[in-house]
Motif scaffolding. Structure first.
Motif, PDB file in Angstrom:
ATOM      1  N   HIS A 189      -1.892   1.242  -9.382  1.00  0.00           N
ATOM      2  CA  HIS A 189      -0.979   0.843 -10.460  1.00  0.00           C
ATOM      3  C   HIS A 189      -0.830  -0.671 -10.466  1.00  0.00           C
ATOM      4  O   HIS A 189       0.016  -1.221  -9.746  1.00  0.00           O
ATOM      5  CB  HIS A 189       0.380   1.518 -10.285  1.00  0.00           C
ATOM      6  N   LYS A 190      -1.643  -1.347 -11.312  1.00  0.00           N
ATOM      7  CA  LYS A 190      -1.659  -2.817 -11.337  1.00  0.00           C
ATOM      8  C   LYS A 190      -0.281  -3.356 -11.723  1.00  0.00           C
ATOM      9  O   LYS A 190       0.198  -4.353 -11.174  1.00  0.00           O
ATOM     10  CB  LYS A 190      -2.706  -3.302 -12.354  1.00  0.00           C
ATOM     11  N   GLU A 191       0.382  -2.647 -12.632  1.00  0.00           N
ATOM     12  CA  GLU A 191       1.688  -3.123 -13.108  1.00  0.00           C
ATOM     13  C   GLU A 191       2.719  -3.135 -11.979  1.00  0.00           C
ATOM     14  O   GLU A 191       3.749  -3.815 -12.061  1.00  0.00           O
ATOM     15  CB  GLU A 191       2.187  -2.264 -14.285  1.00  0.00           C
ATOM     16  N   ALA A 192       2.423  -2.411 -10.903  1.00  0.00           N
ATOM     17  CA  ALA A 192       3.382  -2.369  -9.773  1.00  0.00           C
ATOM     18  C   ALA A 192       2.860  -3.165  -8.576  1.00  0.00           C
ATOM     19  O   ALA A 192       3.343  -2.998  -7.453  1.00  0.00           O
ATOM     20  CB  ALA A 192       3.611  -0.909  -9.365  1.00  0.00           C
ATOM     21  N   SER A 193       1.889  -4.068  -8.822  1.00  0.00           N
ATOM     22  CA  SER A 193       1.232  -4.760  -7.690  1.00  0.00           C
ATOM     23  C   SER A 193       2.213  -5.633  -6.905  1.00  0.00           C
ATOM     24  O   SER A 193       1.978  -5.930  -5.738  1.00  0.00           O
ATOM     25  CB  SER A 193       0.094  -5.633  -8.224  1.00  0.00           C
ATOM     26  N   ASN A 194       3.332  -6.029  -7.556  1.00  0.00           N
ATOM     27  CA  ASN A 194       4.311  -6.861  -6.843  1.00  0.00           C
ATOM     28  C   ASN A 194       5.366  -6.028  -6.141  1.00  0.00           C
ATOM     29  O   ASN A 194       6.172  -6.535  -5.381  1.00  0.00           O
ATOM     30  CB  ASN A 194       5.012  -7.785  -7.856  1.00  0.00           C
ATOM     31  N   GLU A 195       5.336  -4.728  -6.412  1.00  0.00           N
ATOM     32  CA  GLU A 195       6.348  -3.855  -5.820  1.00  0.00           C
ATOM     33  C   GLU A 195       5.901  -3.396  -4.436  1.00  0.00           C
ATOM     34  O   GLU A 195       4.708  -3.334  -4.163  1.00  0.00           O
ATOM     35  CB  GLU A 195       6.567  -2.625  -6.713  1.00  0.00           C
ATOM     36  N   ASP A 219     -10.050   5.635  -3.465  1.00  0.00           N
ATOM     37  CA  ASP A 219     -10.932   6.474  -2.641  1.00  0.00           C
ATOM     38  C   ASP A 219     -10.233   7.749  -2.177  1.00  0.00           C
ATOM     39  O   ASP A 219     -10.879   8.741  -1.862  1.00  0.00           O
ATOM     40  CB  ASP A 219     -11.431   5.689  -1.417  1.00  0.00           C
ATOM     41  N   LEU A 220      -8.895   7.704  -2.154  1.00  0.00           N
ATOM     42  CA  LEU A 220      -8.148   8.926  -1.804  1.00  0.00           C
ATOM     43  C   LEU A 220      -7.867   9.771  -3.047  1.00  0.00           C
ATOM     44  O   LEU A 220      -7.091  10.716  -3.015  1.00  0.00           O
ATOM     45  CB  LEU A 220      -6.835   8.548  -1.112  1.00  0.00           C
ATOM     46  N   GLY A 221      -8.487   9.343  -4.177  1.00  0.00           N
ATOM     47  CA  GLY A 221      -8.367  10.148  -5.402  1.00  0.00           C
ATOM     48  C   GLY A 221      -7.199   9.721  -6.269  1.00  0.00           C
ATOM     49  O   GLY A 221      -6.875  10.371  -7.267  1.00  0.00           O
ATOM     50  N   GLY A 222      -6.521   8.615  -5.907  1.00  0.00           N
ATOM     51  CA  GLY A 222      -5.364   8.165  -6.678  1.00  0.00           C
ATOM     52  C   GLY A 222      -5.725   7.090  -7.684  1.00  0.00           C
ATOM     53  O   GLY A 222      -6.907   6.788  -7.891  1.00  0.00           O
ATOM     54  N   THR A 223      -4.700   6.528  -8.289  1.00  0.00           N
ATOM     55  CA  THR A 223      -4.867   5.446  -9.265  1.00  0.00           C
ATOM     56  C   THR A 223      -4.109   4.227  -8.765  1.00  0.00           C
ATOM     57  O   THR A 223      -2.965   4.364  -8.322  1.00  0.00           O
ATOM     58  CB  THR A 223      -4.264   5.870 -10.629  1.00  0.00           C
ATOM     59  N   LEU A 226       0.835  -1.206   0.000  1.00  0.00           N
ATOM     60  CA  LEU A 226       0.000   0.000   0.000  1.00  0.00           C
ATOM     61  C   LEU A 226       0.872   1.260   0.000  1.00  0.00           C
ATOM     62  O   LEU A 226       0.608   2.210  -0.732  1.00  0.00           O
ATOM     63  CB  LEU A 226      -0.925  -0.010   1.223  1.00  0.00           C
ATOM     64  N   ILE A 227       1.948   1.234   0.804  1.00  0.00           N
ATOM     65  CA  ILE A 227       2.860   2.392   0.851  1.00  0.00           C
ATOM     66  C   ILE A 227       3.374   2.701  -0.554  1.00  0.00           C
ATOM     67  O   ILE A 227       3.356   3.849  -1.016  1.00  0.00           O
ATOM     68  CB  ILE A 227       4.049   2.104   1.801  1.00  0.00           C
ATOM     69  N   HIS A 228       3.802   1.648  -1.258  1.00  0.00           N
ATOM     70  CA  HIS A 228       4.355   1.857  -2.599  1.00  0.00           C
ATOM     71  C   HIS A 228       3.316   2.478  -3.532  1.00  0.00           C
ATOM     72  O   HIS A 228       3.604   3.431  -4.264  1.00  0.00           O
ATOM     73  CB  HIS A 228       4.838   0.525  -3.176  1.00  0.00           C
ATOM     74  N   GLN A 229       2.080   1.967  -3.476  1.00  0.00           N
ATOM     75  CA  GLN A 229       1.023   2.500  -4.345  1.00  0.00           C
ATOM     76  C   GLN A 229       0.734   3.965  -4.019  1.00  0.00           C
ATOM     77  O   GLN A 229       0.573   4.796  -4.899  1.00  0.00           O
ATOM     78  CB  GLN A 229      -0.249   1.656  -4.177  1.00  0.00           C
ATOM     79  N   LEU A 230       0.698   4.304  -2.733  1.00  0.00           N
ATOM     80  CA  LEU A 230       0.413   5.696  -2.339  1.00  0.00           C
ATOM     81  C   LEU A 230       1.558   6.613  -2.767  1.00  0.00           C
ATOM     82  O   LEU A 230       1.328   7.724  -3.237  1.00  0.00           O
ATOM     83  CB  LEU A 230       0.194   5.755  -0.828  1.00  0.00           C
ATOM     84  N   GLU A 231       2.791   6.121  -2.677  1.00  0.00           N
ATOM     85  CA  GLU A 231       3.937   6.942  -3.107  1.00  0.00           C
ATOM     86  C   GLU A 231       3.903   7.149  -4.619  1.00  0.00           C
ATOM     87  O   GLU A 231       4.230   8.218  -5.113  1.00  0.00           O
ATOM     88  CB  GLU A 231       5.246   6.284  -2.650  1.00  0.00           C
ATOM     89  N   LEU A 232       3.456   6.127  -5.346  1.00  0.00           N
ATOM     90  CA  LEU A 232       3.333   6.283  -6.800  1.00  0.00           C
ATOM     91  C   LEU A 232       2.308   7.367  -7.132  1.00  0.00           C
ATOM     92  O   LEU A 232       2.345   7.974  -8.194  1.00  0.00           O
ATOM     93  CB  LEU A 232       2.894   4.963  -7.432  1.00  0.00           C
ATOM     94  N   ASN A 233       1.410   7.639  -6.198  1.00  0.00           N
ATOM     95  CA  ASN A 233       0.397   8.677  -6.387  1.00  0.00           C
ATOM     96  C   ASN A 233       0.788   9.984  -5.725  1.00  0.00           C
ATOM     97  O   ASN A 233      -0.057  10.854  -5.472  1.00  0.00           O
ATOM     98  CB  ASN A 233      -0.951   8.187  -5.836  1.00  0.00           C
ATOM     99  N   GLY A 234       2.078  10.084  -5.375  1.00  0.00           N
ATOM    100  CA  GLY A 234       2.593  11.372  -4.904  1.00  0.00           C
ATOM    101  C   GLY A 234       2.436  11.633  -3.420  1.00  0.00           C
ATOM    102  O   GLY A 234       2.779  12.708  -2.933  1.00  0.00           O
ATOM    103  N   TYR A 235       1.932  10.667  -2.685  1.00  0.00           N
ATOM    104  CA  TYR A 235       1.835  10.869  -1.234  1.00  0.00           C
ATOM    105  C   TYR A 235       3.185  10.609  -0.578  1.00  0.00           C
ATOM    106  O   TYR A 235       3.971   9.790  -1.052  1.00  0.00           O
ATOM    107  CB  TYR A 235       0.806   9.912  -0.623  1.00  0.00           C
ATOM    108  N   LYS A 236       3.425  11.308   0.524  1.00  0.00           N
ATOM    109  CA  LYS A 236       4.591  11.014   1.374  1.00  0.00           C
ATOM    110  C   LYS A 236       4.046  10.093   2.452  1.00  0.00           C
ATOM    111  O   LYS A 236       3.034  10.398   3.068  1.00  0.00           O
ATOM    112  CB  LYS A 236       5.101  12.319   1.990  1.00  0.00           C
ATOM    113  N   VAL A 237       4.665   8.933   2.626  1.00  0.00           N
ATOM    114  CA  VAL A 237       4.108   7.962   3.570  1.00  0.00           C
ATOM    115  C   VAL A 237       5.127   7.644   4.652  1.00  0.00           C
ATOM    116  O   VAL A 237       6.288   7.364   4.356  1.00  0.00           O
ATOM    117  CB  VAL A 237       3.694   6.669   2.851  1.00  0.00           C
ATOM    118  N   THR A 238       4.681   7.717   5.910  1.00  0.00           N
ATOM    119  CA  THR A 238       5.560   7.320   7.019  1.00  0.00           C
ATOM    120  C   THR A 238       5.053   5.994   7.577  1.00  0.00           C
ATOM    121  O   THR A 238       3.881   5.665   7.432  1.00  0.00           O
ATOM    122  CB  THR A 238       5.536   8.364   8.155  1.00  0.00           C
ATOM    123  N   HIS A 239       5.965   5.230   8.200  1.00  0.00           N
ATOM    124  CA  HIS A 239       5.573   3.941   8.805  1.00  0.00           C
ATOM    125  C   HIS A 239       6.184   3.887  10.194  1.00  0.00           C
ATOM    126  O   HIS A 239       7.012   3.037  10.504  1.00  0.00           O
ATOM    127  CB  HIS A 239       6.071   2.784   7.946  1.00  0.00           C
TER     128      HIS A 239
END
Ligand code: SF4
Length: 442
Positions: free
Chosen positions: A123-129, A117-121, A24-37
């Motif tokens: 990325h199926k091609e990155a589902s393994n990343e 739902d957060l307005g992003g896309t 999920l972090i990777h997908q959110l970052e691909l959508n320009g979010y900064k994600v902390t864990h």
């Protein structure tokens, strides 16, 4: 209000949840979010809690984390609070009613919806990343979801549903992309490792899968977790023997040993079969370190059953062991068919007696390593010590090796995370080992 466009992801529960969070972090970052864990230092205006829901304590921890964040929201420090994972998978309706502070609930498998739902896309091609949250030299590798077993005390099949194995090609592709990122060590995980492939290939394929992963260049250590004892795939032991990069380590939950308890728990294995299995594993893979999980206080457990368990632990000498007292979980076969009739004080007394015995075993195991030369992977530095693990140590749960800084001559450079080093073990306490680095391997 915290940083705009920043999302805090908080992962509770097991490493399988962690893998979902990393994706999920990777997908959110691909959508320009900064994600902390980092649940200790929340920075974001949005918080996503990946919950655990399989036993009482874990559920409580998840609820407390949600309430803590709901408070931050009331204080205006948080704009959105999102809950996902096993707790909301299991109690979706109830949580929606009881926790109106939460903006949206997702289950265990629809977290991809969060991205859209957060307005992003998505990325199926990155589902393994994924963005690794572990030290960069090791990663958890989840090979399947769900479980086809019906152990009487376990709520996991209720939460995760039937086993869904990933294809060998898909997993090997992920391993190759992890190696490209610098990963050299894999913690192979599943709800039930040894059942891998029965849904997808119609038979157990764990040996074939590990054989393929062991052949991926760059992978130095592969460690296996969550094996199941009944119909254990013996061919897996041959793969372990054939490949130096498959750690001589196996995490195999046995839960109990008495026939009456094993059948009441619906474990589909007998006392004698369990003894035979442990003996075979130790004979086939000399030096293997076994981690197991045992349960005390399951309905109907007698003093005689418990004595059998103590004798078994004395005989088996598990190098690593965790133990739990039975806690009744609604919806499980046990909750619907058995009375939780072992008093709490008896459960706790048996648990501490079992752990005291295991402490003696663990001390013997660790002491036997003093004087040995062991290969260690460095995880981090703490004070004057480098902290690492041998092939017999899984992160977070097993002992560690504390290494004094290497002798200056003949090498100047000090150690670094992800490095393999030969260590002379000089001492041990009941848990960790202490030693000096002799030779740097890579
Ligand atoms: S095999 Fe493990 S996950 Fe599956 S039902 Fe049994 S205890 Fe639960």
């Amino acid at each position: 209000m915290n940083c705009r466009n920043t999302i805090d992801i908080i992962t509770l529960g097991c490493s399988k949840n962690l893998v979902d969070s990393e994706k999920l972090i990777h997908q959110l970052e691909l959508n320009g979010y900064k994600v902390t864990h980092d649940s200790e230092n929340p920075k974001g205006e949005i918080a996503i809690v990946n919950t655990c829901g399989f036993i009482g304590d874990a559920k409580e921890e998840s609820i407390n984390m949600i309430l803590e964040l709901a408070q931050r929201k009331q204080q205006g420090k948080l704009r959105q609070l999102i809950v996902m994972g096993c707790l909301s998978q299991r109690y979706f309706q109830e949580l929606q009613t009881e926790l109106p502070e939460v903006d949206r609930f997702y289950g265990k498998f629809d977290w991809k919806q969060i991205v859209t739902d957060l307005g992003g896309t998505y990325h199926k091609e990155a589902s393994n990343e994924r963005r690794l949250t572990t030290p960069p030299h090791y990663a958890y590798l989840k090979i399947s979801e769900g479980c086809n077993r019906q152990c009487a005390y376990c709520a996991i099949p209720i939460i995760t549903g039937k086993q869904k194995s990933r294809s060998i090609e898909d997993i090997v592709a992920e391993v190759e992309s992890l190696v490209a990122k610098g990963v050299v060590e894999l913690q192979v995980i599943a709800q039930e490792l040894t059942g891998y492939g029965t849904d997808l290939y119609g038979k157990q394929m764990i040996a074939e899968l590990i054989e393929r992963i062991a052949q991926v260049p760059g992978i130095k250590w592969i460690r296996l977790h969550y094996a199941y004892p009944a119909n254990f795939p013996m061919e897996l032991l041959q793969v372990m023997k054939r490949h130096d990069n498959v750690c001589k380590y196996l995490d195999i939950a046995l839960q109990h040993i008495s026939d009456s308890q094993l059948s009441a728990m619906r474990r589909h294995i007998t006392r004698q079969q369990t003894y035979d299995l442990i003996e075979t594993i130790r004979n086939e893979v000399p030096g293997i370190h076994l981690r197991t999980t045992l349960m005390v206080g399951f309905p109907g457990e007698t003093e005689e059953d418990f004595k059998e368990l103590l004798d078994f632990v004395k005989w088996a000498k598990f190098e690593r062991m965790g133990a739990f007292a039975y806690s009744e979980e609604e919806g499980t076969y046990g909750a619907e068919n058995y009375e939780d009739n072992v008093p709490d004080d008896v459960k706790q007394a048996r648990l501490s007696k079992l752990m005291r015995l295991q402490q003696q075993v663990s001390e013997e195991v660790q002491q036997s390593k003093v004087g040995q030369l062991l290969q260690v992977i460095i995880d981090r530095k703490e004070g004057n010590y480098f902290i690492g693990r041998t092939e017999y140590d899984s992160p977070e749960v097993d002992p560690e090796v504390l290494i004094k800084s290497p002798r200056p001559a003949p090498r100047k450079e000090s150690l670094r995370p992800g490095q393999f080093v030969q260590v002379k073990i000089e001492s041990a306490d009941e848990f960790d080992l202490y030693g000096a680095a002799l030779e740097i391997k890579n």
